[in-house]
Each structure stands twice: as C-alpha cells, then as structure tokens.
Design a protein around this motif. Structure first.
Motif, PDB file in Angstrom:
ATOM      1  N   THR A  48      -3.900   7.231 -10.316  1.00  0.00           N
ATOM      2  CA  THR A  48      -5.100   7.943 -10.143  1.00  0.00           C
ATOM      3  C   THR A  48      -5.382   8.581  -8.779  1.00  0.00           C
ATOM      4  OG1 THR A  48      -6.403   6.135  -9.564  1.00  0.00           O
ATOM      5  CG2 THR A  48      -6.105   6.353 -12.002  1.00  0.00           C
ATOM      6  N   SER A  49      -6.416   9.212  -8.713  1.00  0.00           N
ATOM      7  CA  SER A  49      -6.519   9.860  -7.357  1.00  0.00           C
ATOM      8  C   SER A  49      -7.165   8.572  -6.312  1.00  0.00           C
ATOM      9  CB  SER A  49      -8.014  10.918  -7.571  1.00  0.00           C
ATOM     10  OG  SER A  49      -8.466  11.222  -6.507  1.00  0.00           O
ATOM     11  N   ALA A  50      -7.849   7.785  -7.183  1.00  0.00           N
ATOM     12  CA  ALA A  50      -8.355   6.589  -6.119  1.00  0.00           C
ATOM     13  C   ALA A  50      -7.081   5.942  -5.792  1.00  0.00           C
ATOM     14  CB  ALA A  50      -9.232   5.640  -7.051  1.00  0.00           C
ATOM     15  N   ASP A  51      -6.107   5.665  -6.664  1.00  0.00           N
ATOM     16  CA  ASP A  51      -4.946   4.724  -6.205  1.00  0.00           C
ATOM     17  C   ASP A  51      -4.251   5.832  -4.959  1.00  0.00           C
ATOM     18  OD1 ASP A  51      -5.357   2.752  -8.382  1.00  0.00           O
ATOM     19  OD2 ASP A  51      -4.208   4.153  -9.655  1.00  0.00           O
ATOM     20  N   LEU A  52      -3.904   6.948  -5.222  1.00  0.00           N
ATOM     21  CA  LEU A  52      -3.414   7.625  -4.360  1.00  0.00           C
ATOM     22  C   LEU A  52      -4.149   7.668  -2.992  1.00  0.00           C
ATOM     23  CD1 LEU A  52      -2.294  10.717  -6.612  1.00  0.00           C
ATOM     24  CD2 LEU A  52      -0.867   9.464  -5.140  1.00  0.00           C
ATOM     25  N   GLY A  53      -5.625   7.845  -2.803  1.00  0.00           N
ATOM     26  CA  GLY A  53      -6.192   7.658  -1.760  1.00  0.00           C
ATOM     27  C   GLY A  53      -6.259   6.653  -1.125  1.00  0.00           C
ATOM     28  N   GLU A  54      -6.218   5.495  -1.835  1.00  0.00           N
ATOM     29  CA  GLU A  54      -6.120   3.887  -1.076  1.00  0.00           C
ATOM     30  C   GLU A  54      -4.739   4.011  -0.534  1.00  0.00           C
ATOM     31  OE1 GLU A  54      -5.925  -0.453  -2.548  1.00  0.00           O
ATOM     32  OE2 GLU A  54      -7.363   0.773  -3.627  1.00  0.00           O
ATOM     33  N   GLN A  55      -3.638   4.341  -1.405  1.00  0.00           N
ATOM     34  CA  GLN A  55      -2.260   4.031  -0.833  1.00  0.00           C
ATOM     35  C   GLN A  55      -2.077   4.869   0.512  1.00  0.00           C
ATOM     36  OE1 GLN A  55       0.901   4.115  -3.575  1.00  0.00           O
ATOM     37  NE2 GLN A  55       2.516   4.618  -1.798  1.00  0.00           N
ATOM     38  N   LEU A  56      -2.477   6.151   0.288  1.00  0.00           N
ATOM     39  CA  LEU A  56      -2.112   7.184   1.530  1.00  0.00           C
ATOM     40  C   LEU A  56      -3.211   7.220   2.538  1.00  0.00           C
ATOM     41  CD1 LEU A  56      -0.791   9.969  -0.815  1.00  0.00           C
ATOM     42  CD2 LEU A  56       0.669   8.276   0.628  1.00  0.00           C
ATOM     43  N   ARG A  57      -4.324   6.405   2.277  1.00  0.00           N
ATOM     44  CA  ARG A  57      -5.407   6.524   3.016  1.00  0.00           C
ATOM     45  C   ARG A  57      -5.965   7.995   3.422  1.00  0.00           C
ATOM     46  NH1 ARG A  57      -1.949   2.496   5.937  1.00  0.00           N
ATOM     47  NH2 ARG A  57      -2.934   0.285   5.397  1.00  0.00           N
ATOM     48  N   ILE A  58      -6.165   8.523   2.229  1.00  0.00           N
ATOM     49  CA  ILE A  58      -6.691   9.927   2.358  1.00  0.00           C
ATOM     50  C   ILE A  58      -7.944  10.124   1.470  1.00  0.00           C
ATOM     51  CG2 ILE A  58      -4.220  11.069   2.966  1.00  0.00           C
ATOM     52  CD1 ILE A  58      -4.141  11.727  -0.173  1.00  0.00           C
ATOM     53  N   SER A  59      -8.742  11.205   1.792  1.00  0.00           N
ATOM     54  CA  SER A  59      -9.765  11.446   1.118  1.00  0.00           C
ATOM     55  C   SER A  59      -9.818  12.013  -0.419  1.00  0.00           C
ATOM     56  CB  SER A  59     -10.995  12.552   1.717  1.00  0.00           C
ATOM     57  OG  SER A  59     -10.160  13.780   1.633  1.00  0.00           O
ATOM     58  N   PRO A  60     -10.630  12.015  -1.252  1.00  0.00           N
ATOM     59  CA  PRO A  60     -10.577  12.449  -2.485  1.00  0.00           C
ATOM     60  C   PRO A  60     -10.204  13.788  -2.528  1.00  0.00           C
ATOM     61  CG  PRO A  60     -12.353  11.102  -2.527  1.00  0.00           C
ATOM     62  CD  PRO A  60     -11.988  11.033  -1.103  1.00  0.00           C
ATOM     63  N   ALA A  61     -10.712  14.690  -1.691  1.00  0.00           N
ATOM     64  CA  ALA A  61     -10.765  16.064  -1.618  1.00  0.00           C
ATOM     65  C   ALA A  61      -9.153  16.213  -1.018  1.00  0.00           C
ATOM     66  CB  ALA A  61     -11.541  16.547  -0.472  1.00  0.00           C
TER      67      ALA A  61
END
Length: 163
Positions: A48-61
């Motif tokens: 999910t977007s949240a999973d990617l954001g958390e793993q990569l430490r990046i914003s939803p945008a």
C-alpha cells in the motif's frame, strides 16, 4: 533482528537503495526507482501507499508521483485491497516484458518521425542518409526485440511454468 522470513531488514533496505541507485544510473527517476525496488523485493510483490511510505520514509505525495510514473511505464499496476478503499501497488513477474513492450510502441513512433525526416531532408543528402541509417537501426532493433521476446516467453515457461 530478523523478520518472519529470517531476513535482516537493514540488509533488505540496503539492497533496495542499492538496486534503486542502479535504476537511477540507467535513467529512471530516483523516487520511482526506490518504490519499484521496494515492491520488487517484497514477498507479495504488492504494498500500500502507507507501507511504501513507511519502508522508504517518504511522503504520500512522493509515493503517488512515483506510482504514477511506474504505472505509465507499465512497471506496476494498481489494485484495490479486498473490502477496502485502499489501493495496493503491484509488480508482476512480467514487468520487464511489459516495460520493453511499451518501449516498442515508442520505437514505432520514432520510426514514423525518422521516415518523415528522410523524406524532408532528402534521402541522398548527408543528413537524410543519417536519418535513414537511424531508421534502419530502429527497424532492426524492433525485429530483434520481437524475436527475443518470443524466445523469452518460451524460456520463462520452461523455467518458471505458465503464468
């Protein structure tokens, strides 16, 4: 500390960043490269977007922009999580095939433009000859890629089975 599959999360993170750096060096934008490497290295091949954001430490945008790029290049697809409004982003085993096939369409457009260039410049002028040689190169590449992709389909099925 190892995850449930016995992997070291730090080693996985280093791999993701290293592979992403290789993709960037080959011309892919940095954020799509990182998202693609993370998806490719996940067991499900989907996050999910949240999973990617958390793993990569990046914003939803940042995730959104990266996924948009990857979807346009046919390297990931979007799917709805069952019973949820959340989207998951997925890589498939044939993502390289899809990406290369997408490039084939681009080569076709270049061929059309080059044909026009040969006509406009005159095929017997130095510039027209250069255009004609470039056109011949792309026509050659296109036929070789088509033959190679057929060999790949056969090889893939033998090695990994159908689908």
């Amino acid at each position: 500390m190892a995850d449930e599959m016995g992997r070291d999360p730090e080693a996985v993170s280093k791999f993701v960043e290293s592979f992403a750096a290789q993709l960037v060096e080959a011309g892919m934008p940095r954020m799509p490269a990182r998202v693609f490497a993370a998806l490719l290295s996940s067991d499900e091949g989907a996050m999910t977007s949240a999973d990617l954001g958390e793993q990569l430490r990046i914003s939803p945008a940042a995730v959104s922009g990266a996924v948009r790029y990857l979807a346009q290049t046919h390297m990931v697809s979007r799917e709805r999580e069952p019973g949820s409004r959340r989207e998951r982003y997925r890589v498939h085993g044939d993502q390289w095939y899809e990406a290369l096939t997408n490039r084939e369409a681009l080569i076709k457009r270049w061929e059309g433009a080059l044909r026009e260039g040969v006509t406009s410049l005159g095929e017997h002028t130095p510039a027209g000859r250069r255009m004609a040689e470039t056109l011949a190169f792309f026509e050659f590449v296109e036929s070789e890629v088509a033959a190679m992709m057929e060999r790949w389909r056969i090889h893939r099925e033998k090695r990994f089975g159908a689908g």
